[in-house]
Motif scaffolding. Structure first.
Motif, PDB file in Angstrom:
ATOM      1  N   TYR A   1      -7.226  -0.622  -4.491  1.00 42.85           N
ATOM      2  CA  TYR A   1      -7.575   0.739  -4.098  1.00 42.85           C
ATOM      3  C   TYR A   1      -8.987   0.767  -3.510  1.00 42.85           C
ATOM      4  O   TYR A   1      -9.896   0.095  -4.007  1.00 42.85           O
ATOM      5  CB  TYR A   1      -7.533   1.677  -5.303  1.00 42.85           C
ATOM      6  CG  TYR A   1      -6.161   1.963  -5.865  1.00 42.85           C
ATOM      7  CD1 TYR A   1      -5.111   2.348  -5.042  1.00 42.85           C
ATOM      8  CD2 TYR A   1      -5.927   1.874  -7.233  1.00 42.85           C
ATOM      9  CE1 TYR A   1      -3.856   2.633  -5.569  1.00 42.85           C
ATOM     10  CE2 TYR A   1      -4.677   2.160  -7.775  1.00 42.85           C
ATOM     11  CZ  TYR A   1      -3.647   2.534  -6.932  1.00 42.85           C
ATOM     12  OH  TYR A   1      -2.410   2.816  -7.459  1.00 42.85           O
TER      13      TYR A   1
ATOM     14  N   TRP B   1       2.925   1.837  -4.981  1.00 42.47           N
ATOM     15  CA  TRP B   1       3.281   0.857  -3.958  1.00 42.47           C
ATOM     16  C   TRP B   1       4.535   1.295  -3.209  1.00 42.47           C
ATOM     17  O   TRP B   1       4.664   1.087  -2.005  1.00 42.47           O
ATOM     18  CB  TRP B   1       3.492  -0.512  -4.601  1.00 42.47           C
ATOM     19  CG  TRP B   1       3.978  -1.568  -3.667  1.00 42.47           C
ATOM     20  CD1 TRP B   1       5.256  -2.024  -3.518  1.00 42.47           C
ATOM     21  CD2 TRP B   1       3.185  -2.310  -2.729  1.00 42.47           C
ATOM     22  NE1 TRP B   1       5.315  -3.001  -2.561  1.00 42.47           N
ATOM     23  CE2 TRP B   1       4.058  -3.199  -2.059  1.00 42.47           C
ATOM     24  CE3 TRP B   1       1.836  -2.315  -2.394  1.00 42.47           C
ATOM     25  CZ2 TRP B   1       3.617  -4.081  -1.076  1.00 42.47           C
ATOM     26  CZ3 TRP B   1       1.392  -3.196  -1.416  1.00 42.47           C
ATOM     27  CH2 TRP B   1       2.271  -4.063  -0.769  1.00 42.47           C
TER      28      TRP B   1
ATOM     29  N   VAL C   1      -1.018   2.510  -0.370  1.00 43.56           N
ATOM     30  CA  VAL C   1      -1.640   1.344  -0.996  1.00 43.56           C
ATOM     31  C   VAL C   1      -1.777   0.200  -0.003  1.00 43.56           C
ATOM     32  O   VAL C   1      -2.791  -0.511   0.026  1.00 43.56           O
ATOM     33  CB  VAL C   1      -0.823   0.888  -2.221  1.00 43.56           C
ATOM     34  CG1 VAL C   1      -1.447  -0.355  -2.852  1.00 43.56           C
ATOM     35  CG2 VAL C   1      -0.725   2.001  -3.245  1.00 43.56           C
TER      36      VAL C   1
END
Length: 756
Positions: A334, A376, A383
């Motif tokens: 992140y 995800w 992401v």
């Protein structure tokens, strides 16, 4: 047919998953290990409310449903085990963790994350993160920044390194260091401005400048690195890739190599043994991250310098292996946590700048795997670009340092065709994740974890598109294979050569080398990982053989020292000890347990074996005093004297009745084996009906099982289809029954082996 039982406690699902996370994912590099799944089960944070102000220790609370291994972390840092309350014995209940924000020191907005493993499929589930505001003035860290010279500038002569630093409660010191040298005091020159006069050398080199500020309360903040040049700076020529075999070396093995010079002789003999493989083992992915509260690369770089110089003298390349299961590494993908990932890379770069050429890393292998994150699979695909940004920033830091070491991530084989990785728009291009990553980094290690070379699920077809694309753009690909025991994870046994053994693995890898030998991008095969590869038998049968070093070794390891025992809850005590030394390699530690003080360790007291210098001793009885001793065992079988005894008493329980495994009996079918696991009440000896028994097979088998006991307390589980002769081991991991808990410390047999 032969049957043997073991009373020692095998790592339960929780313990094994930690190993896989340390090194798969433990030991990090996983195929789909930890991949986020739809949240039909899971865990959540319930308190305190998001945005709450915290001024001291606070208990974080939450719930979990059909899950285990509840973990909590703060700001994507160290992973902590939560305390769970499960009154019905069904892996559903509440959890808590008491946070002391003074250790480690936290301040300001802090992100609280909870993660658990589902009993449905053993994959991770993530709770919705929350933030709390830690308002403790004495823990507010100072601000500090290098304002001059600028990043990338050319300097000469006496260079004033200017630093801006401030703290609301006052500063104790402001310091500067260059190229990992001694920290030097910067003197005040104006309000919140400090200067250190650096005598820049007259050479063509890039230098690493860092500053740190410490306030009157002992809080320290260190800047990111500023890279500047003297002369034309460091401008190393492109690295020449080294091919054939690479091997991941994770935490316990790396620290032995750093601390026990004799362990290097074992590694060298294994690397150079031509009888094991047709290709030379030539590259080491050497762990260079934090371990057990230690950061040797930062605190004791001379140990790495000695080890890497030894490796280079023998003709090996060494890549720094970054990423750990001890903290929430996937979250570092992140953007909000990129600074943590970049700090890892800068530590390696700065180590290299401070070391002689023979002592430097040749590359960096990045094991930060974002595909385990909860979002995800989000339709927003947010992401993936953040992860690509992280890799690009790592490459930028390398370029700023002027170094040529290769940087490459470990990536799963399916980033080219996975739905979540298609048509990713990044850096003005729309393509799949694998192509973006290959474009961005120097090389990739493709975690092509399968146990056959050919066929629709084979290593070769799964790697073909990455090899073809890397050929087209002039990049390199290592193909990774697995040898570890992964049956306790969510992944299928088909991702590892553990069940097949070395003979089958080398036969299949020969096909891989033949398939890609004409591809310029193919660097070879990377094997995950050293400890499991070294222990891999030729086959799982009474005739199977294992590799053994030939170094004369009659000396015993040193006695494990500084053993501690801490109460986690009424069923578990956590033990820790200082690592033992040896003239070769410490293979494992035996943890012995008794309820009798002054006991002598023996087969009947063996509770755990582990390659780590810590263990979680589970399945204890409440309100009971236990005693432990630890014995170190080297690869030749030499045993250390037992450690000093340590003792703890478990607290009172919740009233659940203890159950145990009464027996494990085997029978053979035409092409498989079956085990009958009998569960009984530990007090009355009566069979327990309706208990759920979770576990897996090991040896030649790898199937997972989830069975329920009948009226006679017996659950029957079978292997997959096998070819005789074979050796299999059945390993129960969890037993759930209403009103009961598994007091595994009372088991007669808690795993058993069968030769069929």
């Amino acid at each position: 047919m032969t049957h043997s039982s073991r009373r020692w406690r095998r790592p339960a699902a929780g313990a094994m998953a930690i190993l896989l996370t340390y090194a798969l994912v433990p030991w990090g590099a996983g195929d789909t290990a930890g991949a986020a799944k739809p949240a039909s089960t899971g865990c959540e944070v319930t308190g305190p409310k998001s945005g709450s102000t915290v001024t001291g220790p606070v208990t974080i609370t939450g719930t979990y449903t059909d899950a285990y291994q509840v973990k909590v972390a703060f700001d994507a840092g160290t992973v902590h085990d939560a305390h769970t309350v499960d009154p019905d014995g069904d892996d559903t209940g509440t959890w808590s963790y008491t946070l002391d924000p003074s250790s480690p020191r936290l301040s300001g907005e802090v992100e609280v994350t909870v993660r658990c493993s589902s009993i449905e499929d053993r994959y991770w589930r993530w709770g919705t993160p929350r933030t709390i505001d830690v308002d403790i003035p004495a823990q507010e860290p100072p601000t500090v920044a290098v304002t001059s010279p600028a990043e990338g500038s050319t300097t000469s002569g006496t260079v004033p390194v200017e630093v801006e630093a401030a703290d609301a409660r006052g500063l104790e010191s402001v310091q500067v260091r260059v190229d990992w040298g001694t920290w030097k005091t910067a003197t005040p020159s104006a309000t919140d401005t400090y200067v250190y006069e650096w005598d820049a050398p007259s050479e063509d080199k890039t230098h690493a400048i860092e500053a740190r500020a410490t306030d009157v309360d002992g809080n320290t903040t260190t800047t990111a690195t500023t890279y500047v040049h003297t002369g034309s700076g460091t401008d190393e020529p492109p690295a020449t890739p080294q091919s054939d075999r690479a091997m991941w070396v994770w935490e316990p093995a790396t620290y032995q190599l750093l601390e026990n010079p004799g362990a290097r002789d074992v590694l060298g003999e294994f690397m150079d043994d031509e009888s094991l493989a047709r290709q030379q083992r030539s590259t080491i992915y050497l762990y260079a991250d934090r371990y057990d509260g230690d950061y040797a690369l930062l605190d004791r770089p001379e140990q790495y310098r000695s080890l890497i110089a030894w490796a280079h003298e023998r003709g090996y390349e060494v890549h720094a292996l970054l990423g750990s299961g001890s903290y929430m590494a996937p979250m570092w993908a992140y953007s909000r946590h990129h600074d943590k990932a970049l700090q890892l890379v800068e530590t390696v770069l700065n180590y290299n700048l401070s070391s002689d050429p023979a002592e430097r890393f040749d590359g960096i292998n990045v094991d930060i795997e974002p595909h385990g994150l909860p979002d995800w699979r989000s339709k927003r695909k947010s992401v993936q670009p953040q992860y690509l940004d992280m890799l690009a920033k790592m490459m930028d830091r390398k370029a700023a340092s002027g170094q040529n070491l290769d940087i490459g991530p470990a990536i799963p084989r399916w980033l080219d065709d996975n739905r979540e990785c298609q048509k990713i728009i990044w850096n003005h291009k729309k393509q799949n994740c694998a192509r973006h990553i290959i474009d961005t980094t120097d090389y990739v290690t493709l975690m092509d974890y399968r146990d056959v070379a050919d066929g629709p699920a084979g290593i070769i077809p799964h790697a073909q598109s990455e090899i073809d694309y890397a050929d087209a753009v002039g990049k390199e690909v290592m193909i990774g294979v697995e040898t570890g025991q992964i049956s306790a994870s969510g992944d299928p046994e088909t991702i590892s050569f553990q069940e097949e053994g070395r003979t089958v693995m080398e036969t299949e890898l020969a096909k891989v080398y033949a398939a890609f030998e004409s591809s310029e991008s193919f660097l070879g095969v990377a094997v995950h990982h050293y400890d499991s590869d070294r222990a891999l038998p030729s086959e799982w049968s009474p005739d199977g053989t294992r590799w053994q070093h030939s170094i004369p070794d009659t000396a015993s390891p040193s006695t494990p020292d500084a053993v501690t025992a801490e109460v986690h809850d009424w069923q578990r005590i956590d033990l820790h000890w200082a690592r033992s030394s040896d003239d070769t390699i410490v293979e494992h530690y035996e943890v012995h347990r008794s309820t009798v003080a002054g006991f002598t360790p023996g087969p009947d007291t063996l509770a755990n074996t582990t390659g780590f210098n810590f263990v979680k001793d589970r399945g204890l009885e409440p309100g009971t005093t236990y005693y432990w001793k630890v014995v170190a065992v080297d690869a030749t079988g030499n045993r250390s004297p037992a450690s000093a005894q340590v003792s703890r008493t478990t607290p009172a329980g919740d009233g659940s009745a203890p159950l145990r495994i009464g027996s494990i009996d085997f029978s053979d079918e035409a092409s498989s084996s079956t085990a009958a696991i009998t569960v009984v009440d530990a007090v009355t000896g009566e069979p327990v009906e309706g208990a759920q028994v979770f576990g897996h097979w090991e040896g030649a088998a790898g199937r997972k099982f989830d069975a329920t006991t009948g009226p006679d307390g017996t659950a029957t589980v079978s292997t997959e289809s096998l070819t005789a002769p074979y050796t299999v081991t059945v390993v129960p991991e969890k037993i759930l029954a209403a009103g009961h808990y598994w007091a595994s410390s009372l088991d007669t047999d808690d795993s058993a082996t069968w030769n069929g």
